[in-house]
Structure formats: structure tokens, C-alpha cells
Design an enzyme around this catalytic site. Structure first.
Site, PDB file in Angstrom:
ATOM      1  N   SER A 223       1.146  -8.016  18.195  1.00 36.58           N
ATOM      2  CA  SER A 223       0.527  -7.025  17.314  1.00 36.58           C
ATOM      3  C   SER A 223      -0.934  -7.361  17.070  1.00 36.58           C
ATOM      4  CB  SER A 223       1.261  -6.974  15.971  1.00 36.58           C
ATOM      5  OG  SER A 223       2.601  -6.613  16.139  1.00 36.58           O
ATOM      6  N   THR A 227      -2.721  -7.605   7.894  1.00 35.91           N
ATOM      7  CA  THR A 227      -3.510  -7.966   6.705  1.00 35.91           C
ATOM      8  C   THR A 227      -4.294  -9.257   6.945  1.00 35.91           C
ATOM      9  OG1 THR A 227      -1.601  -9.144   5.773  1.00 35.91           O
ATOM     10  CG2 THR A 227      -1.892  -6.848   5.145  1.00 35.91           C
ATOM     11  N   SER A 228      -4.252  -9.781   8.162  1.00 36.77           N
ATOM     12  CA  SER A 228      -4.903 -11.055   8.477  1.00 36.77           C
ATOM     13  C   SER A 228      -6.241 -10.824   9.177  1.00 36.77           C
ATOM     14  CB  SER A 228      -3.983 -11.888   9.377  1.00 36.77           C
ATOM     15  OG  SER A 228      -3.836 -11.264  10.636  1.00 36.77           O
ATOM     16  N   THR A 232      -2.386 -11.814  17.152  1.00 35.00           N
ATOM     17  CA  THR A 232      -2.358 -12.459  18.468  1.00 35.00           C
ATOM     18  C   THR A 232      -3.022 -11.582  19.525  1.00 35.00           C
ATOM     19  OG1 THR A 232      -0.361 -13.702  17.948  1.00 35.00           O
ATOM     20  CG2 THR A 232      -0.843 -13.359  20.270  1.00 35.00           C
ATOM     21  N   ASP A 285       4.579  -5.895   2.580  1.00 40.79           N
ATOM     22  CA  ASP A 285       5.302  -6.318   3.773  1.00 40.79           C
ATOM     23  C   ASP A 285       6.656  -6.862   3.333  1.00 40.79           C
ATOM     24  OD1 ASP A 285       5.819  -6.783   6.398  1.00 40.79           O
ATOM     25  OD2 ASP A 285       4.461  -8.482   6.630  1.00 40.79           O
ATOM     26  N   SER A 293      10.564  -4.462  11.814  1.00 43.96           N
ATOM     27  CA  SER A 293       9.342  -4.450  12.620  1.00 43.96           C
ATOM     28  C   SER A 293       9.422  -5.477  13.745  1.00 43.96           C
ATOM     29  CB  SER A 293       8.134  -4.744  11.734  1.00 43.96           C
ATOM     30  OG  SER A 293       6.951  -4.894  12.494  1.00 43.96           O
ATOM     31  N   LYS A 317       2.807 -16.521   3.742  1.00 44.23           N
ATOM     32  CA  LYS A 317       3.549 -15.296   3.463  1.00 44.23           C
ATOM     33  C   LYS A 317       4.908 -15.617   2.850  1.00 44.23           C
ATOM     34  CE  LYS A 317       3.105 -11.855   6.230  1.00 44.23           C
ATOM     35  NZ  LYS A 317       3.171 -10.952   7.404  1.00 44.23           N
TER      36      LYS A 317
END
Length: 523
Positions: A223, A227-228, A232, A285, A293, A317
Site C-alpha cells: 500500500s 497516515t504515515s 512500502t 483504523d 483490509s 499503532k
């Protein structure tokens, strides 16, 4: 008797309904050049006859048909000279989806009622939905029948652990069915996912190179950032193309045994990407959505054995082991229903992994580890080896413990993993090396001490304010780790930005939050 109707007998009239729809020829359509993200938008002048005849107003849902093609779009009203009353403008996504052609005519109408919204309302009120309910909802989302507001309502209704285990499985299956599904001519296809929450931690490109050099098949779909400061796919894009077609992905895997591609370009679980855009905007999330997901992408990609990296730490997280165990239980149970073997590995989430935070800076870390440079971040190397060993064990390619670690370490030390990574990059379209941001500024320690804590969330916030991931060379480079002794005026991290304005914005945040890296007084 007179046949003339009396007052008591209603007159019969021949009433014909005008079912014609407003039309516009191709030359009355305007490509506005406006990026509306994933949502299709149509622009009409406030004096447009289309609005008057159909009763359209701002934010109305409009169905537009050209030939056999149809899209649903949200209406924005325009005043002034931007559009003429007899014109219609389309956003970039709407223009690409509708693909207007010379000689064609566009027809405008109200879309049919979206019946599945009643199920969304039921979920908002706490009802448990059935498998077929999720199938209908997800199908309507995939067909873009939901507005962004309606999609946000569904995402919010499912957030904060509002999904029962059976609902998570139902949502997962519906999301898999919404897009393409890849089937490989191999009995075993391995995969890996990281739950996230750590700055840096870009182990996937290294992991894929290690295990495929040892003979495993690993077509990795990844993906982009949610929110980061980097996903990757964002980091891998600094090293090779990731927008691969399904055919290109197959050819890459056939040649090299693996790939690192963006899942969105392949059409795997496309509804997941639409929901992610809402989750990103709302910064939510939930566990059920997270499981659906992750697994929908893995199932659609044809994976049979999946390793899940679950970093656990106070600013990751997943905050504690109780939460990690709950997530792992949900992942393994739902995956098992689809015949997928999942192993969850709880890892240290107390501090960032690697030095770089942001696509380009993380890519530099990946290259340093694969090339065996003395400057490579050892924590990133060690975590990649640990995860590769766990995947080798899960696949049965190595026994438990030291044997698997030795195999992964040897693949790096011998240069086999580096050669394999180069081959994968070439197969994906050609390897490239990222540059460096134009502006860099070090944040220095105001006193001597030992590093007591590092706030992952605030560190990531700094990288995003500096421009990551949109500006791929932006982010920050971390110079210390937990327990390190720091001298006064020593650089703690360096902010990288493409513009002076973004650099100033990030540094303003740093100075307002001096506890991003906390030092204990030196003894």
C-alpha cells in the site's frame, strides 16, 4: 341523455409524461483539470438549464451517460465566467472514467436510489449485518454509487471495534470479490504485512530479496501511505516502478520469483483503497477494518502463507500485548476461514527502525542494508533477517530457530539478496537511486543525557510536515537510538524538505514539541 360530463364526473385527459433527459454534445464538455481525488465531480453553472430541468443543486448526485459508459458524480455549482450556462465541467477522475469522445452526447439524470444505504443506517444503530448485506454494500461502493459522505458514514459505523468476528469475515470476502483475484501455478505463495505505527521499518524490500533468493515465491503487493510519512509502495517507487499491470506483475514473478508492487494498480480489493482514503482523512483504523483490509489484499493476491509483523509499543499503532493478541486472534481466525495460513510475530515497537523516515530516506536505508555497507542501520538489517527467518519457518523451507536465521543472514552476507533485488527492480521496469532533499536542518540537543524515549507518532508528524510522502525526498534522518548517550549540541535528527516553507513548518512543530526525543540527565 346528454353525454357531456357533469361536475360529478372527472374529465379524462390524455396526460403524457416528458421523460426526455437534458443532453450536451461533446464540444460543450470541459475538462477542468481539477484533481478531486477518488471522487468524480461535475461542475455546472448556477444558470444551467440542466439544473433547472432536473432540480439539481449543490452536492446533488448526477448520473452521466455517454454511449455505454456511465459514471456517478457529485455536483459543484459555479458562478461567474469559469463555465457558460450551456457547458458542463468534469474533474480529472470523472473525465478519465467517462472518456468522452468527439461526436458523442452526454445525458444527465438522477441516479437510482441506493438501497444499501438502509443497511449502513442499520449498522450506525448497532445492528449486526449479514454476509449478503456486506456484499451489497461493497458492490455499490465499487460501482461508485456512494458519495464520499456516505462512504465515510459506512467506514465510521464499522470503526472502533463495531464489527463482530463474523462481520469481519463477511466484509473481507466482499472486498475480495470487488476486484481482481490472482491465482498462481504454485502450491505455496508467501507474503508479509506490517501493522505499522513505527517510523521507518522498511523491511519488506529486503525481506522479498532474501526469501526469493532462497527459492520462495513472493509476489508482494503493498500500500501507499495511509497516515504515515511513507508506505512500502512509496519507498519502493524510489527504487523501481511499482504501478505494474497484472500481466507485468506475473511476468516479473515468473522471471525472479517475486516483486514489490502497488496493489492499487493491479485492481486487488479496490474498495479497500477507497475506504483507506476515508480512513486517512479521518485518521481512524479500527481492528475489524484493519483485518479486512490486510486479508482482502492477501487473499486476492493469491497468498497461501502470510507473516504479520505486529510492532508493539507505547507510541506504535498497537500499544500493548493484550491489544496485539486480540488482533492476532482475529487475523488468524478470519484467514483460516479462507484457507490462508497466518503467523503473527510481535516485535519491538518502542522506537523507529532504521534511520530514514520518508520514501527517499527509507530507500537509502534499504540500499545500504542490501549492499552490506558499513553505514547500514543494523536494527533494520537485524529485523529484516528475523522476519525472513520467520517466513522461512512458516513456509517449511527451514526448520525452527537458528537454521532459518543462518539462511537469511547468508543470503545478505553473500550478496545473493542484493543481486536478487537488482533483478526484481530491472524486471519491474528499471532500477533507480533516490536523490536528496534540497533543504536540510539538524535539530540539536540542548543538554547532555541519555535517550530515554522516542515518540513514533510525533516523529512521523515532523516528517509529514516536511512534505513526506507527497514530496518523496522529504522526511527526517534519525541519528540516535534508545539508550544512546548524547552530548550537548549533538544532532538528534535532521529534517529534510524540498522547500524552505515546508522546512520551516516542520521545524516550528519541532520547537513546539521538544519531547519528540526525551533525554534523561547524564549521571
Amino acid at each position: 341523455m346528454d353525454s357531456q360530463s357533469t361536475a360529478d364526473e372527472p374529465m379524462q385527459q390524455d396526460i403524457r409524461l416528458d421523460v426526455s433527459r437534458p443532453l450536451l454534445p461533446f464540444d460543450r464538455l470541459r475538462r477542468m483539470g481539477i484533481d478531486s481525488g477518488d471522487e468524480h465531480v461535475i461542475y455546472l453553472h448556477e444558470d444551467s438549464s440542466i439544473c433547472r430541468s432536473e432540480g439539481f443543486g449543490a452536492y446533488s448526485r448526477v448520473q452521466i451517460c455517454m454511449g455505454e459508459r456511465r459514471i456517478l458524480a457529485r455536483l459543484n455549482m459555479v458562478r461567474g465566467a469559469l463555465l457558460k450556462p450551456d457547458e458542463a465541467g468534469l474533474s480529472e477522475s470523472a473525465w478519465r472514467a467517462l472518456a468522452p469522445r468527439a461526436g458523442e452526447t452526454a445525458m444527465f439524470s438522477h441516479p437510482a436510489t441506493v438501497e444499501s444505504l438502509s443497511l449502513v443506517r442499520a449498522k450506525i444503530h448497532g445492528q449486526v449485518l449479514r454476509r449478503e448485506d456486506f456484499e451489497v454494500i461493497v458492490r455499490d461502493i465499487a460501482d461508485r454509487r456512494y458519495s464520499m459522505l456516505e462512504l465515510a458514514a459506512f467506514v465510521t459505523a464499522c470503526a472502533d471495534n463495531h464489527l463482530a468476528l463474523e462481520e469481519v469475515g463477511a466484509l473481507t470476502g466482499a472486498m475480495v470479490s470487488s476486484g481482481a483475484r490472482v491465482r498462481w501455478p504454485h502450491a505455496m505463495v508467501v507474503d508479509k504485512h506490517c501493522i505499522g505505527g513505527l517510523a521507518g521499518n522498511r523491511t519488506t524490500p529486503i525481506l522479498v530479496a532474501i526469501v526469493t533468493s532462497l527459492g520462495l515465491i513472493m509476489p508482494k503487493t503493498s500500500s501507499r501511505a495511509i497516515t504515515s510519512p511513507a508506505g512500502t509502495a512509496d519507498t519502493m517507487e524510489m527504487l523501481a516502478p511499482v504501478d505494474l499491470s497484472l500481466q507485468h506483475m506475473r511476468e516479473t514473478v515468473e522471471r525472479t520469483g517475486g516483486c514489490v508492487a502497488w496493489g492499487g494498480s493491479i485492481g486487488l480489493s479496490p474498495v479497500d483503497d477507497m475506504m483507506i482514503s476515508i480512513e486517512r482523512a479521518l485518521d481512524i483504523d479500527g481492528e475489524g477494518q484493519l483485518v479486512a483490509s490486510v486479508l482482502s489484499k492477501k487473499i486476492a493476491a493469491g497468498s497461501t502463507h502470510v507473516l504479520i509483523d505486529v510492532p508493539v509499543g507505547p507510541t506504535a499503532k498497537v500499544r500493548d500485548h493484550a491489544e496485539a493478541r486480540s488482533l492476532a486472534d482475529c487475523l488468524t481466525r478470519v484467514a483460516g476461514d479462507f484457507g490462508v495460513h497466518v503467523r503473527c510475530l510481535f516485535t519491538d515497537g518502542s522506537q523507529p527502525v532504521g534511520r530514514g523516515v520518508g520514501p527517499g530516506l527509507e530507500a537509502h536505508d534499504v540500499l545500504a542494508v542490501l549492499q552490506g555497507l558499513s553505514s547500514a542501520p543494523m536494527d533494520l538489517r537485524e529485523r529484516a533477517i528475523s522476519l525472513a527467518a520467520a517466513l522461512l519457518e512458516l513456509s517449511g523451507a527451514a526448520g525452527q530457530g537458528a537454521r532459518a536465521v543462518a539462511m537469511a543472514t547468508q543470503a545478505l552476507n553473500s550478496g545473493a539478496a542484493w543481486r536478487q533485488f537488482q533483478a526484481i527492480c530491472e524486471a519491474q521496469g528499471g532500477m533507480r537511486v533516490p536523490g536528496w532533499a534540497a533543504h536540510q536542518y539538524p535539530f540539536r540537543s540542548t543538554h547532555a543525557g541519555c535517550v530515554l524515549s522516542i515518540d513514533n507518532r510525533r516523529l512521523s508528524r515532523v516528517a509529514k510536515l516536511a512534505g513526506a510522502p507527497k514530496s518523496p525526498l522529504a522526511g527526517l534522518m534519525l541519528h540516535v537510538r534508545l539508550g544512546d548517550r548524547v552530548d550537548m549540541d549533538q544532532p538528534i535528527f535532521t529534517v529534510h524538505a524540498q522547500t524552505r516553507g515546508e522546512l520551516a513548518y516542520a521545524m516550528e512543530y519541532v520547537h513546539r514539541h521538544p519531547c519528540i526525543v526525551t533525554l534523561a540527565d547524564a549521571p
